[in-house]
Design an enzyme around this catalytic site. Structure first.
Site, PDB file in Angstrom:
ATOM      1  N   HIS A  14      30.838  45.662 -27.510  1.00 43.56           N
ATOM      2  CA  HIS A  14      31.609  44.752 -28.577  1.00 43.56           C
ATOM      3  C   HIS A  14      30.980  43.422 -28.784  1.00 43.56           C
ATOM      4  O   HIS A  14      30.972  42.680 -29.752  1.00 43.56           O
ATOM      5  CB  HIS A  14      32.905  44.385 -28.452  1.00 43.56           C
ATOM      6  CG  HIS A  14      33.755  45.557 -28.474  1.00 43.56           C
ATOM      7  ND1 HIS A  14      33.819  46.583 -29.626  1.00 43.56           N
ATOM      8  CD2 HIS A  14      34.645  46.138 -27.692  1.00 43.56           C
ATOM      9  CE1 HIS A  14      34.990  47.548 -29.370  1.00 43.56           C
ATOM     10  NE2 HIS A  14      35.510  47.307 -28.112  1.00 43.56           N
ATOM     11  N   HIS A  19      33.637  41.462 -35.253  1.00 44.54           N
ATOM     12  CA  HIS A  19      35.071  40.959 -34.765  1.00 44.54           C
ATOM     13  C   HIS A  19      34.786  39.818 -33.526  1.00 44.54           C
ATOM     14  O   HIS A  19      35.890  39.293 -33.046  1.00 44.54           O
ATOM     15  CB  HIS A  19      35.652  42.088 -34.119  1.00 44.54           C
ATOM     16  CG  HIS A  19      36.953  42.312 -34.699  1.00 44.54           C
ATOM     17  ND1 HIS A  19      37.628  41.805 -35.583  1.00 44.54           N
ATOM     18  CD2 HIS A  19      37.898  43.261 -34.400  1.00 44.54           C
ATOM     19  CE1 HIS A  19      38.657  42.127 -35.751  1.00 44.54           C
ATOM     20  NE2 HIS A  19      39.192  43.036 -34.955  1.00 44.54           N
ATOM     21  N   ASN A  64      43.994  42.684 -30.968  1.00 43.49           N
ATOM     22  CA  ASN A  64      45.161  43.043 -31.668  1.00 43.49           C
ATOM     23  C   ASN A  64      46.394  42.421 -30.624  1.00 43.49           C
ATOM     24  O   ASN A  64      47.487  42.475 -31.041  1.00 43.49           O
ATOM     25  CB  ASN A  64      45.381  44.464 -31.862  1.00 43.49           C
ATOM     26  CG  ASN A  64      44.562  44.905 -33.145  1.00 43.49           C
ATOM     27  OD1 ASN A  64      43.879  44.169 -33.743  1.00 43.49           O
ATOM     28  ND2 ASN A  64      44.573  46.121 -33.151  1.00 43.49           N
TER      29      ASN A  64
END
Length: 187
Positions: A14, A19, A64
Site C-alpha cells: 500500500h 490512501h 477502517n
C-alpha cells in the site's frame, strides 16, 4: 505536546498509494527519525518543533480501524482532542488541494469515520489531502488503493512538504492560522 496521526494502510503493497498520503506526510515530518512500536497497534516517533514536541503516529491497523490506534496513543500520552491532528486522503477534493478543519464529519472517509466513532466526537482537527481525479472510477476502494500516475506524483511531491509545513503551523500557531494559510490548491 501534539499528536499528529497520518492515516494509511500498513502493508508494503500500500506504500505510495492515494490512501497512504497520511503516512507520506508523517514520514516527511519524521525525516531520519526512527519509529517505535506503541502500546496499541501503531508506530510512533517524537520530533521537536517550534510549537513544542510532536508525536507522529502511523496506525498499523487497516484504515477502517484507525480509531483503535488513535485512542490508544491519546490515552498513553494523555492527549486531549484539541491537541490531535489527523492527516488523511480525500477523494472528494481535487488532487493537490489541502483542506484543514477544526472539526467536522467523516465526509465519506472511513478512517475518519472510525476515529469519530472511537472518540465519540467530531471535535478534532483534520488535514485532508485531495487525491480525487477528474475521471473517478465506480470502485472507489480500488481507486484509493491505486498508486498515483507519474503526472499526479509530481503534484503530490509538491503537496507533501506543504502539508508538513501546515502541521508545524498547526502545532505552533493553531488550527485557525493553518486553515487560513494553507487551505486551497497547491498544484
Amino acid at each position: 505536546m501534539k499528536l499528529i496521526v497520518g492515516l494509511g494502510n500498513p502493508e508494503l503493497r500500500h506504500a505510495a498509494t492515494r490512501h497512504n498520503i497520511g503516512f507520506d506526510v508523517i514520514d516527511h515530518l519524521a525525516g531520519s527519525s526512527t519509529f517505535s512500536s506503541g502500546k496499541g497497534n501503531y508506530r510512533f516517533t517524537k520530533i521537536t518543533a517550534p510549537g513544542g514536541p510532536l508525536i507522529l503516529v502511523k496506525p498499523m491497523t487497516y484504515m477502517n480501524l484507525s480509531g483503535h490506534a488513535v485512542v490508544a496513543a491519546m490515552n498513553f500520552w494523555k492527549i486531549e482532542r484539541e491537541n490531535l491532528l489527523v492527516i488523511c486522503d480525500d477523494v472528494n477534493i481535487p488532487l493537490g488541494t489541502i483542506r484543514i478543519r477544526a472539526k467536522g464529519s467523516a465526509g465519506g472517509q472511513n478512517g475518519l469515520k472510525h476515529i469519530i466513532q472511537s472518540l465519540g466526537s467530531e471535535e478534532f482537527a483534520r488535514l485532508r489531502v485531495g487525491v480525487g481525479g477528474e475521471n473517478m472510477p465506480a470502485s472507489l476502494s480500488s481507486f484509493v488503493l491505486s498508486k498515483f500516475t507519474a503526472e499526479e506524483r509530481k503534484c503530490i511531491d509538491k503537496v507533501i512538504p506543504v502539508c508538513a509545513d501546515a502541521v508545524l503551523d498547526f502545532a505552533s500557531l493553531g488550527v485557525e492560522h493553518a486553515m487560513t494559510k494553507y487551505n486551497g490548491q497547491v498544484c
